[in-house]
Motif scaffolding. Structure first.
Motif, PDB file in Angstrom:
ATOM      1  N   LEU A 140     -12.311 -72.625 -28.094  1.00  8.53           N
ATOM      2  CA  LEU A 140     -11.963 -71.317 -27.665  1.00  8.53           C
ATOM      3  C   LEU A 140     -13.081 -70.188 -26.101  1.00  8.53           C
ATOM      4  O   LEU A 140     -12.718 -70.758 -25.415  1.00  8.53           O
ATOM      5  CB  LEU A 140     -10.985 -70.668 -28.497  1.00  8.53           C
ATOM      6  N   MET A 141     -14.102 -70.400 -27.522  1.00  9.43           N
ATOM      7  CA  MET A 141     -15.135 -70.349 -26.982  1.00  9.43           C
ATOM      8  C   MET A 141     -16.032 -70.469 -25.848  1.00  9.43           C
ATOM      9  O   MET A 141     -16.187 -70.777 -24.886  1.00  9.43           O
ATOM     10  CB  MET A 141     -16.592 -69.203 -27.709  1.00  9.43           C
ATOM     11  N   SER A 142     -16.288 -72.406 -26.062  1.00 12.03           N
ATOM     12  CA  SER A 142     -17.160 -72.656 -25.479  1.00 12.03           C
ATOM     13  C   SER A 142     -15.710 -72.788 -23.696  1.00 12.03           C
ATOM     14  O   SER A 142     -16.569 -73.139 -22.778  1.00 12.03           O
ATOM     15  CB  SER A 142     -17.009 -74.449 -25.850  1.00 12.03           C
ATOM     16  N   VAL A 143     -14.577 -72.727 -24.053  1.00 17.72           N
ATOM     17  CA  VAL A 143     -14.481 -73.059 -22.642  1.00 17.72           C
ATOM     18  C   VAL A 143     -14.145 -71.343 -21.753  1.00 17.72           C
ATOM     19  O   VAL A 143     -14.347 -71.512 -20.484  1.00 17.72           O
ATOM     20  CB  VAL A 143     -12.238 -72.749 -22.986  1.00 17.72           C
ATOM     21  N   VAL A 144     -14.202 -69.960 -22.797  1.00 20.45           N
ATOM     22  CA  VAL A 144     -13.678 -69.072 -22.098  1.00 20.45           C
ATOM     23  C   VAL A 144     -15.449 -67.898 -21.633  1.00 20.45           C
ATOM     24  O   VAL A 144     -15.177 -67.116 -20.828  1.00 20.45           O
ATOM     25  CB  VAL A 144     -12.695 -68.121 -22.736  1.00 20.45           C
ATOM     26  N   SER A 145     -16.087 -68.380 -22.998  1.00 23.54           N
ATOM     27  CA  SER A 145     -17.384 -67.437 -22.667  1.00 23.54           C
ATOM     28  C   SER A 145     -17.827 -67.657 -20.990  1.00 23.54           C
ATOM     29  O   SER A 145     -18.604 -66.529 -21.071  1.00 23.54           O
ATOM     30  CB  SER A 145     -18.280 -68.217 -23.952  1.00 23.54           C
ATOM     31  N   MET A 185     -18.374 -81.699 -22.166  1.00 24.74           N
ATOM     32  CA  MET A 185     -17.788 -81.370 -20.921  1.00 24.74           C
ATOM     33  C   MET A 185     -18.779 -79.837 -20.415  1.00 24.74           C
ATOM     34  O   MET A 185     -19.781 -80.362 -19.386  1.00 24.74           O
ATOM     35  CB  MET A 185     -16.262 -81.765 -20.390  1.00 24.74           C
ATOM     36  N   ALA A 186     -18.662 -79.469 -21.658  1.00 20.67           N
ATOM     37  CA  ALA A 186     -19.392 -78.254 -20.910  1.00 20.67           C
ATOM     38  C   ALA A 186     -20.990 -77.998 -20.587  1.00 20.67           C
ATOM     39  O   ALA A 186     -21.389 -77.236 -20.191  1.00 20.67           O
ATOM     40  CB  ALA A 186     -18.864 -77.100 -22.245  1.00 20.67           C
ATOM     41  N   LEU A 187     -21.568 -78.926 -22.033  1.00 18.19           N
ATOM     42  CA  LEU A 187     -22.606 -79.106 -21.514  1.00 18.19           C
ATOM     43  C   LEU A 187     -23.096 -80.114 -20.287  1.00 18.19           C
ATOM     44  O   LEU A 187     -24.494 -79.399 -19.930  1.00 18.19           O
ATOM     45  CB  LEU A 187     -22.958 -79.901 -23.242  1.00 18.19           C
ATOM     46  N   HIS A 243     -25.060 -71.796 -23.825  1.00 20.17           N
ATOM     47  CA  HIS A 243     -25.036 -72.936 -24.387  1.00 20.17           C
ATOM     48  C   HIS A 243     -24.808 -73.120 -26.124  1.00 20.17           C
ATOM     49  O   HIS A 243     -24.347 -73.875 -26.778  1.00 20.17           O
ATOM     50  CB  HIS A 243     -25.768 -73.103 -24.801  1.00 20.17           C
ATOM     51  N   ALA A 244     -25.060 -71.495 -26.983  1.00 16.19           N
ATOM     52  CA  ALA A 244     -24.814 -71.219 -27.893  1.00 16.19           C
ATOM     53  C   ALA A 244     -23.402 -71.672 -28.399  1.00 16.19           C
ATOM     54  O   ALA A 244     -23.430 -72.490 -29.033  1.00 16.19           O
ATOM     55  CB  ALA A 244     -25.309 -70.199 -28.642  1.00 16.19           C
ATOM     56  N   MET A 245     -22.735 -71.528 -27.745  1.00 16.23           N
ATOM     57  CA  MET A 245     -21.287 -72.550 -27.827  1.00 16.23           C
ATOM     58  C   MET A 245     -20.479 -72.840 -28.364  1.00 16.23           C
ATOM     59  O   MET A 245     -20.585 -74.418 -28.777  1.00 16.23           O
ATOM     60  CB  MET A 245     -20.516 -71.445 -26.797  1.00 16.23           C
ATOM     61  N   PHE A 246     -21.581 -73.739 -27.211  1.00 13.85           N
ATOM     62  CA  PHE A 246     -20.829 -75.325 -27.315  1.00 13.85           C
ATOM     63  C   PHE A 246     -21.979 -76.598 -28.006  1.00 13.85           C
ATOM     64  O   PHE A 246     -21.531 -77.195 -28.537  1.00 13.85           O
ATOM     65  CB  PHE A 246     -20.427 -75.811 -25.537  1.00 13.85           C
TER      66      PHE A 246
END
Length: 579
Positions: free
Chosen positions: A433-438, A352-354, A306-309
């Protein structure tokens, strides 16, 4: 002067980024070798009570520090452009660095004293950052934030005094063998309450949207990985104590309601930053509720993804607000994807990540959480709170996307939208990048064994059902296609109740804060400036002054008074001799 303030930005960015990489390498080494390092430094020993500075380095603290350093470095780099018109940029950067150092102290300490220092540091620096722009709205928001967080500080202070009974403040040693001790139950109840204030659970929720008065880079840092997650992290450390206790069951209910309330309020809100803040509140409710179900690793996993996105989402919001001439109302925006495609790309991917779209960061944690909820033996109310809140997340995200990307542009006729602020874009692409791969790499690191969850088909697909339903409703309502439902939803009484977070800001400002501050003012008038003036130091001074004036008359060498006193003295002497 400009070069100096920008060099502070670059040095801070580089230093924090390198620290993040070092922490990452150490964390991998610790996980591979199953290591924990515990350091103690005795500062002072007084009457068998020692004040010890302790440091606990394990995979959890190192991983969290890596994420905090990474986000704070990116935020400082982003601030170079966002805060470029700020005269005191170096002061801003120093405040952010103070904030990060307070968070570090909180993360690495297994000792309740050093936790208190970090906890108080977070509260103080967050107040300074919220009032940074120095206007009336900022001052009010800062006061609400500070007073709400003071409750948690007082509770941690009480825990410090209570733990004197055990001879040491290193709480980490007591978690296992003092589960059934009633004193430890009291301590755990206070810890839960303190965590609720810092992570803004009901009834302490109103400060979190108010804290949006701070500059946007601060919001990106505070509302993703530092201040609001401090409570979740603390409960994660104390989780052995909390299993199957009554306060934890109350926390489950409160955090579920927080999640639900924030999801509904976000659908009524038109301020871009407040929508994202309410989204943070909803996700915090999700973390706290899964923690109170006894799954701390899962809560920690969601905290990191959650921190990333969320940091990325705030950064995109900052770019949009900048380009809209500091306008935050989403009703004036629309069609921005044509003019600022790269920022819109970042915004959409973080959204979308959220929502938990498959194979982005949020999917790995949210899907696992909801499957574990379906797998557990909780009651129907908690089950519905989880799934309806997931649907509401999709609801307000689609609504926000419709207002920003799809609808017509409603601002002034002459506008200048451009996507060429490369400093902001570079910092956003790191987090993109982190929101996609983390999510995928953390799911291998945090869990030493894979969760295999077998559920019936409809229960397994429930997440997709509620998400699609929420997305469809968000699309229809933002396009005003359901007129009858809109009429019902926008009735004045209902919409004012739901949009004002169930009247919680009114209760915390006018209700509690106003009456408490008023009571303090009356107490000052009656006690400090009243009774204690008369019977305290001032009253004593008046009496002594009166007697000293009276005594001073005798010392004026007045002949009559001198003769009178001499005759009186002789009379007493003769009287004594005759007796």
């Amino acid at each position: 002067m400009n070069n100096l303030k920008y060099s502070i930005c670059y040095i801070s960015f580089f230093f924090l980024f390198m620290l993040s990489m070092v922490n990452f390498m150490m964390m991998i080494h610790f996980i591979m070798n199953n290591m924990v390092i515990f350091l103690e430094w005795e500062i002072i020993s007084l009457n068998s009570t020692m004040i010890i500075m302790s440091i606990l380095l394990d995979w959890m603290s190192l991983l969290f520090m890596m994420f905090v350093f990474l986000i704070s470095s990116v935020v400082i780099y982003y601030s170079k452009s966002y805060m470029s018109s700020e005269l005191n940029l170096s002061r801003f950067i120093i405040l952010v660095l103070l904030f990060v150092s307070s968070m570090m102290l909180l993360i690495i300490s297994p000792n309740i004293i050093s936790i208190l220092l970090g906890w108080d540091g977070l509260g103080l620096v967050s107040y300074l950052l919220v009032i940074y722009y120095q206007n009336l709205k900022s001052y009010n928001a800062g006061m609400l934030t500070a007073l709400s967080n003071r409750i948690g500080d007082v509770l941690i202070l009480m825990v410090v005094s209570w733990m004197l009974n055990y001879g040491s403040w290193n709480y980490i040693f007591y978690l296992e063998f003092m589960k059934n001790d009633w004193e430890m139950k009291m301590i755990s109840s206070m810890i839960i309450l303190a965590a609720m204030t810092k992570s803004a659970q009901i009834p302490f929720s109103s400060w979190l949207p108010a804290a949006m008065a701070a500059p946007t880079p601060v919001s990106a840092l505070v509302h993703s990985s530092t201040l609001v997650t401090a409570g979740v992290y603390l409960l994660n450390r104390f989780n052995y104590l909390l299993v199957d206790t009554l306060p934890l069951k109350i926390l489950l209910l409160m955090s579920g309601l927080t999640m639900f309330m924030a999801g509904i309020s976000a659908n009524y809100e038109f301020d871009l930053k407040k929508i994202i803040a309410l989204s943070t509140l909803s996700q915090l409710g999700l973390m706290m509720s899964i923690l109170s179900m006894g799954l701390p690793d899962l809560a920690f996993f969601h905290l990191l993804t959650h921190a990333m996105f969320k940091a990325l989402l705030f950064m995109c919001a900052g770019v949009i607000i900048h380009l809209m001439s500091d306008m935050q109302d989403i009703r004036f925006m629309g069609g921005i994807s044509i003019y600022i495609p790269l920022t819109s790309l970042c915004m959409n991917i973080s959204n979308m990540a959220l929502c938990g779209v498959p194979f982005l960061a949020g999917f790995y944690s949210k899907d696992l959480i909801l499957e574990m909820v379906s797998f557990s033996n909780l009651n129907l109310m908690v089950f519905f709170l989880y799934y309806i809140s997931t649907g509401l997340t999709m609801f307000y995200t689609i609504r926000l996307t419709m207002y920003l990307m799809v609808n017509d542009f409603n601002l002034i006729s002459v506008y200048n939208l451009y996507d060429e602020d490369y400093i902001m874009l570079k910092s956003m692409f790191i987090l993109l990048l982190m929101s996609v791969v983390s999510g995928s790499f953390l799911s291998w690191m945090v869990f030493s064994y894979p969760y295999m969850i077998y559920l019936p088909f409809n229960l397994k697909m429930m997440v997709i059902y509620v998400s699609l339903m929420g997305g469809l409703l968000g699309y229809l309502i933002s396009n005003m296609m359901i007129h009858s439902m809109n009429k019902f939803i926008q009735t004045y009484n209902l919409s004012s109740f739901l949009s004002l977070m169930w009247f919680m800001p009114n209760l915390s400002t006018y209700g509690l804060s106003y009456y408490f501050l008023n009571f303090g003012q009356n107490l000052l008038k009656i006690m400090d400036m009243g009774w204690s003036e008369i019977y305290g130091g001032y009253g004593m001074m008046k009496i002594v002054k009166k007697y000293s004036i009276f005594h001073g008359v005798f010392e004026m060498n007045n002949l009559k008074i001198y003769l009178f006193s001499f005759i009186l003295w002789m009379f007493f002497v003769l009287l004594m001799l005759m007796m």
